[in-house]
Write an enzyme that holds these catalytic residues in place. Structure first.
Site, PDB file in Angstrom:
ATOM      1  N   GLU A   1      77.689  91.793 -19.973  1.00 23.67           N
ATOM      2  CA  GLU A   1      77.304  90.519 -20.580  1.00 23.67           C
ATOM      3  C   GLU A   1      78.482  89.631 -20.969  1.00 23.67           C
ATOM      4  O   GLU A   1      78.429  88.406 -20.763  1.00 23.67           O
ATOM      5  CB  GLU A   1      76.433  90.773 -21.821  1.00 23.67           C
TER       6      GLU A   1
ATOM      7  N   GLU B   1      70.428  99.092 -22.126  1.00 25.16           N
ATOM      8  CA  GLU B   1      69.775  99.014 -23.437  1.00 25.16           C
ATOM      9  C   GLU B   1      68.375  99.613 -23.372  1.00 25.16           C
ATOM     10  O   GLU B   1      67.917 100.253 -24.324  1.00 25.16           O
ATOM     11  CB  GLU B   1      69.720  97.552 -23.879  1.00 25.16           C
TER      12      GLU B   1
END
Length: 258
Positions: free
Chosen positions: A133, A113
């Site tokens: 995640e 990210e």
């Protein structure tokens, strides 16, 4: 706020931002997130024409430090950890200077990210990237489902975030996630060559072009529109007349000229 685990230096027209937490694979905690926001302001207000982001040691960034968020309440996790991370990452993505990410090591979760905030990504050959995640029971919360989808394509993000696929540097290059892959240890040298090319171009035109491309992706579109329009109006004779009339306590006589 200063944090020794983030390093900012300037070399001519180039701003160098480095994550310096090698013992934790440059994982980010709350203090580092806050410091990143402050550093972005420093870069944005500097005379730098281009910025380079990289990590120290064998990883680019392993994402958010689990120890920093795992004991937070659901409310604090959302309103502090994720919100603060968004603010810092947004500031990085919206730097007026082009940002080059040098992926000198693996790029996982929040690290991907972070890399998605850059305008260009140069990876060393050994690098792997992933969004792990959902395997931990959480989501990519620092715009991994949003900015990363806009910049890389939603289907690639689905493959990483939902299927758990891990891509090598060469695979990522072929898929458009990276702009260049170089031999291990040569990432910074390659970035400096790219930075020199960027720095040789018109800084103002480059800045505005970056803002327009960001806006086309849905990145800060409203602010970009108002900022560019405001700058256009600020250079007009009408503004000079309006300010003069205000100071002289009279009605303005607008001519409508540039």
């Amino acid at each position: 706020m200063n944090d020794a685990r983030l390093s900012l230096s300037f070399d001519g027209p180039v701003a160098h931002l480095r994550l310096c937490r090698a013992e934790k694979l440059n994982a980010l905690d709350a203090d580092m997130i806050e410091a990143l926001l402050s550093i972005c302001r420093q870069i944005d207000r500097s005379n730098a024409r281009v910025a380079i982001l990289t990590g120290e040691g064998k990883a680019f960034c392993a994402g958010g430090d689990i120890a920093a968020w795992s004991d937070l309440s659901p409310q604090d996790f959302g309103s502090r950890w994720l919100r603060d991370g968004h603010q810092a990452f947004d500031a990085l993505a919206r730097l007026r200077q082009p940002l080059i990410a040098v992926l000198n090591g693996h790029c996982l979760g929040g690290g991907l990210e972070l890399a998605a905030c850059a305008d260009l990504r140069i990876a060393e050959a050994h690098v792997k990237l992933a969004l792990p995640e959902t395997g931990l029971g959480i989501i990519p919360g620092w715009s991994g489902t949003q900015r990363a989808s806009r910049r890389f394509g939603a289907q690639l993000i689905r493959r990483m975030a939902i299927l758990g696929e891990v891509f090598t540097a060469d695979q990522a290059l072929a898929l458009g996630l990276f702009d260049q892959v170089v031999p291990t240890g040569q990432g910074m040298d390659a970035a400096l060559v790219v930075a020199a090319r960027v720095s040789a171009r018109s800084p103002r035109a480059t800045e505005i072009t970056k803002q327009l491309i960001n806006a086309a992706e849905g990145e800060d579109r409203e602010r970009t529109l108002e900022m560019l329009a405001g700058a256009l109006v600020a250079g007009s004779d009408d503004l000079a007349e309006g300010l003069s009339a205000y100071r002289e306590k009279r009605q303005p006589r607008f001519g409508g000229k540039d």
